[in-house]
Design a protein around this motif. Sequence first.
Motif, PDB file in Angstrom:
ATOM      1  N   GLY A 152       0.793  -1.225   0.000  1.00 28.66           N
ATOM      2  CA  GLY A 152       0.000   0.000   0.000  1.00 28.66           C
ATOM      3  C   GLY A 152       0.824   1.272   0.000  1.00 28.66           C
ATOM      4  O   GLY A 152       0.273   2.372  -0.076  1.00 28.66           O
ATOM      5  N   LYS A 153       2.133   1.137   0.062  1.00 33.67           N
ATOM      6  CA  LYS A 153       2.993   2.327   0.123  1.00 33.67           C
ATOM      7  C   LYS A 153       3.948   2.441  -1.068  1.00 33.67           C
ATOM      8  O   LYS A 153       4.713   3.390  -1.166  1.00 33.67           O
ATOM      9  CB  LYS A 153       3.835   2.296   1.404  1.00 33.67           C
ATOM     10  CG  LYS A 153       3.031   2.203   2.692  1.00 33.67           C
ATOM     11  CD  LYS A 153       3.968   2.075   3.879  1.00 33.67           C
ATOM     12  CE  LYS A 153       3.197   1.882   5.175  1.00 33.67           C
ATOM     13  NZ  LYS A 153       4.119   1.705   6.333  1.00 33.67           N
ATOM     14  N   ASN A 155       5.300   2.871  -4.903  1.00 29.10           N
ATOM     15  CA  ASN A 155       5.010   3.519  -6.183  1.00 29.10           C
ATOM     16  C   ASN A 155       5.693   2.757  -7.311  1.00 29.10           C
ATOM     17  O   ASN A 155       6.891   2.476  -7.246  1.00 29.10           O
ATOM     18  CB  ASN A 155       5.526   4.963  -6.181  1.00 29.10           C
ATOM     19  CG  ASN A 155       4.759   5.837  -5.198  1.00 29.10           C
ATOM     20  OD1 ASN A 155       3.552   5.679  -5.056  1.00 29.10           O
ATOM     21  ND2 ASN A 155       5.457   6.734  -4.526  1.00 29.10           N
ATOM     22  N   GLU A 179      -1.025  -4.985  -4.819  1.00 26.42           N
ATOM     23  CA  GLU A 179      -1.271  -3.771  -5.598  1.00 26.42           C
ATOM     24  C   GLU A 179      -0.277  -2.693  -5.217  1.00 26.42           C
ATOM     25  O   GLU A 179       0.071  -2.529  -4.050  1.00 26.42           O
ATOM     26  CB  GLU A 179      -2.698  -3.261  -5.366  1.00 26.42           C
ATOM     27  CG  GLU A 179      -3.777  -4.157  -5.970  1.00 26.42           C
ATOM     28  CD  GLU A 179      -5.169  -3.550  -5.847  1.00 26.42           C
ATOM     29  OE1 GLU A 179      -5.260  -2.362  -5.473  1.00 26.42           O
ATOM     30  OE2 GLU A 179      -6.138  -4.260  -6.132  1.00 26.42           O
ATOM     31  N   THR A 181       0.895   1.535  -6.244  1.00 31.30           N
ATOM     32  CA  THR A 181       0.348   2.769  -6.802  1.00 31.30           C
ATOM     33  C   THR A 181       1.024   3.069  -8.135  1.00 31.30           C
ATOM     34  O   THR A 181       2.242   3.307  -8.174  1.00 31.30           O
ATOM     35  CB  THR A 181       0.574   3.957  -5.847  1.00 31.30           C
ATOM     36  OG1 THR A 181      -0.040   3.672  -4.595  1.00 31.30           O
ATOM     37  CG2 THR A 181      -0.016   5.231  -6.431  1.00 31.30           C
ATOM     38  N   VAL A 183       2.360   5.109 -11.258  1.00 36.57           N
ATOM     39  CA  VAL A 183       2.737   6.492 -11.524  1.00 36.57           C
ATOM     40  C   VAL A 183       3.074   6.590 -13.015  1.00 36.57           C
ATOM     41  O   VAL A 183       4.188   6.284 -13.435  1.00 36.57           O
ATOM     42  CB  VAL A 183       3.953   6.928 -10.680  1.00 36.57           C
ATOM     43  CG1 VAL A 183       4.269   8.407 -10.930  1.00 36.57           C
ATOM     44  CG2 VAL A 183       3.692   6.684  -9.200  1.00 36.57           C
TER      45      VAL A 183
END
Length: 329
Positions: A152-153, A155, A179, A181, A183
């Motif tokens: 969750g942290k 990228n 999952e 994030t 970019v």
Amino acid sequence: MKTIFKFAVAAAAVAAAFGASAEGYPEKGKTITIVVPFTAGGPTDRVARDLAEALRKPLNGATIVIDNTAGAGSSIGMAKVARAAPDGYTLLLNHIGMSTVPGLYRKLPFNVEKDFEYLGIINDVPMTLVGKPTLPANNYKELAGWIEANKGKINLANAGIGSASHLCGLLFQSALKTEMTPVPYKGAAPAIADLMGNQVDLLCDQTTNTTQQIAGKKVKAYAVTTPKRLATPELKDLPTLQEQGLKGFEVTIWHGLYAPKGTPAAVIKTVNDALKVALKDPTFVKNEEALGAVIANDDRLTPEGHKKFVISEINKWGPIIKAAGAYAD
């Protein structure tokens, strides 16, 4: 009856004239444009420019220029070529995006299978999993632990929707059942620049874009995405993801050459023959091998084999994109 006869004669005359011009392809002084559906300076652009140089001689010294028409995961450039005159003077050089665009975009102004002529696969380019310089993990085992501890942290950079790095990232997350994030950037160059600057954590991108950074130790390299290690001097000691425990993980980015649907058979044969010669050009081979790319040398070099391969790739990537919900519209 006379009207029908006149129409038939006129049609035959046009066909004959077009056939004659096809046999004389490329005409002296007429420029061939290769549309690259990505920004200049990226890995696909580099392949295109090297190939253009190698194609000049077998195409009778023709002037070949590159037209970078980027956007929408390569679909803008693809649409431009699909609409172009089918005379062999506007071609398309695209990568794996040719097979993923149908899954990423629900509405397209063209049909990948029906609106292009397939001229041959050019190369296969391995991918590399790299991280920012300050990442604490020094090998893939440590990286896997770091990813697990930082869910969750994290990228994950990519060069834009539909790019090779975007697709590799989707598959990597799917394999790890986690999952990250995303970019997205407008091209590979700014993505890897921010990775080197510690602005993002991870990137999975083509060797054509990461080899120099890995060799210069500007990023941390964790693995290649091929079944076997690469022979490239700069990458020969980099382990595969499979040998490090991520079984079945394999991603290879390929590039192919296309023309608008309806391009005369004589032109298709001329370009295909020229492509086969260009892929043996010593300078082109040297440039590709230096970047970890493998020159195509199988039935995908034929128009029929090329199309069959792309259709198989569409069937492969469609479910992965759907499962990830990675629609661009």
